[in-house]
Design an enzyme around this catalytic site. Structure first.
Site, short mmCIF file in Angstrom:
data_model
loop_
_atom_site.label_atom_id
_atom_site.label_comp_id
_atom_site.label_asym_id
_atom_site.label_seq_id
_atom_site.Cartn_x
_atom_site.Cartn_y
_atom_site.Cartn_z
N LYS A 72 0.84 -1.21 0.00
CA LYS A 72 0.00 0.00 0.00
C LYS A 72 0.87 1.26 0.00
O LYS A 72 0.59 2.21 -0.71
CB LYS A 72 -0.92 0.05 1.24
CG LYS A 72 -1.88 -1.11 1.37
CD LYS A 72 -2.83 -0.89 2.54
CE LYS A 72 -2.14 -0.87 3.91
NZ LYS A 72 -1.55 -2.15 4.31
N ARG B 42 -9.44 1.66 8.36
CA ARG B 42 -9.13 0.29 8.79
C ARG B 42 -10.29 -0.34 9.53
O ARG B 42 -10.18 -1.49 9.97
CB ARG B 42 -7.92 0.31 9.72
CG ARG B 42 -6.59 0.00 9.03
CD ARG B 42 -5.51 0.25 10.04
NE ARG B 42 -4.32 -0.50 9.90
CZ ARG B 42 -3.16 0.00 9.47
NH1 ARG B 42 -3.09 1.24 9.04
NH2 ARG B 42 -2.09 -0.75 9.46
N ARG C 24 11.21 -6.49 5.76
CA ARG C 24 11.41 -5.10 5.35
C ARG C 24 12.10 -4.29 6.45
O ARG C 24 12.07 -4.64 7.62
CB ARG C 24 10.09 -4.45 4.95
CG ARG C 24 9.19 -4.08 6.09
CD ARG C 24 7.87 -3.50 5.60
NE ARG C 24 6.94 -3.28 6.69
CZ ARG C 24 5.67 -2.92 6.53
NH1 ARG C 24 5.17 -2.76 5.32
NH2 ARG C 24 4.89 -2.74 7.58
N ARG D 89 11.17 -1.90 11.92
CA ARG D 89 10.12 -1.21 12.69
C ARG D 89 9.75 -2.10 13.85
O ARG D 89 9.54 -3.30 13.64
CB ARG D 89 8.89 -1.02 11.78
CG ARG D 89 8.55 0.41 11.45
CD ARG D 89 7.49 0.46 10.40
NE ARG D 89 6.18 0.00 10.88
CZ ARG D 89 5.08 0.04 10.15
NH1 ARG D 89 5.11 0.50 8.93
NH2 ARG D 89 3.93 -0.38 10.63
N ARG E 70 -0.97 -8.01 13.92
CA ARG E 70 -1.56 -7.03 12.98
C ARG E 70 -2.36 -7.74 11.90
O ARG E 70 -3.37 -7.23 11.43
CB ARG E 70 -0.45 -6.15 12.39
CG ARG E 70 0.07 -5.15 13.43
CD ARG E 70 1.40 -4.56 13.06
NE ARG E 70 1.36 -3.79 11.86
CZ ARG E 70 2.38 -3.62 11.02
NH1 ARG E 70 3.53 -4.20 11.28
NH2 ARG E 70 2.26 -2.88 9.96
#
Ligand code: AMP
Length: 222
Positions: free
Chosen positions: A13, A88, A127, A159, A170
């Site tokens: 996204k 969301r 990532r 992160r 998540r």
């Protein structure tokens, strides 16, 4: 154009939102980036949202909607926008519709980037983000980078909420609370679905084609 990006964490996204923003000359508005900035600011709002973000839970709707409404009131969003990470929940989607109805400028499309769950978890765990400029890089770029941001030279780190455990949390949150948002837009006839398991330029081209914009978009394109 007024667009929202939908898909699992790791679907692409942010990457596609950024490219679409550049291509269509509209701002990409990422609620995740906004919340991370709020956390760094150490304000009362920062303290309120910290626990949610760190645990991979959703920040309550009233705080999130207020933040987005304020951002949409800024002048650059008058040209259009790409929302990345919002809505969301279905109540957030309804609040956005209501806000856009008031100004007479409804959404043009909700872009759903489809990737399988395991692929999304794998991408999120691999990532890295630049500690200095906040840019995000996928596994292939991370391997070539020598641990430094190709854009600014800052250190690349994971992160905190991309750790495998929080990424799985998540994913659960997405399936229970965000997946219904896809159906919400489908019922309203503005859902655009693309296959997110293609090379980045091909995903972008599919999106542009579905939006009735010109195809053949180079990744670097402007
Ligand atoms: P992201 O960078 O989009 O993955 O967002 C990172 C985190 O920010 C999420 O795991 C949530 O804790 C919070 N967040 C971002 N967008 C929203 C939203 N629309 N509603 C609630 N929480 C959000």
């Amino acid at each position: 154009m007024r667009l929202v990006m939908l898909g699992l964490p790791g679907a692409g996204k942010g990457t596609q939102g950024e490219l679409l923003g550049r291509r269509l000359a509209i701002p990409r508005i990422s609620t995740g980036d906004m919340f991370r900035a709020v956390l760094r600011s150490e304000t009362a709002l920062g303290r309120q949202v910290k626990e949610y973000v760190e645990r991979g839970e959703l920040v309550p709707d009233h705080l999130t909607v207020a933040l987005v409404e304020e951002r949409l009131n800024q002048a650059d969003a008058g040209r259009g926008f790409v929302l990345d990470g919002f809505p969301r929940t279905v109540p957030q989607a309804r609040a956005l519709d209501e806000k856009l109805r008031q100004i007479g400028r409804p959404l043009d499309a909700a872009v759903f980037i489809h990737v399988p769950e395991e692929e999304a978890v794998r991408r999120v765990s691999a990532r890295r983000v630049c500690e200095q400029c906040g840019a995000t890089y996928g596994q292939a770029q991370v391997e070539q980078s020598g641990g430094r941001c190709p854009a600014c030279g800052g250190p690349l780190v994971q992160r905190p909420d991309d750790s495998e455990e929080t990424a799985r949390r998540r994913l659960q949150v997405y399936l229970s609370q965000t997946r219904p948002v896809v159906d919400y837009y489908k019922e309203r006839g503005i859902l655009v679905e693309v296959d997110g398991q293609q090379p980045i330029p091909d995903v972008l081209e599919d999106i542009l084609r579905a939006l009735g914009q010109q195809g053949n978009a180079g990744v670097s394109g402007g």
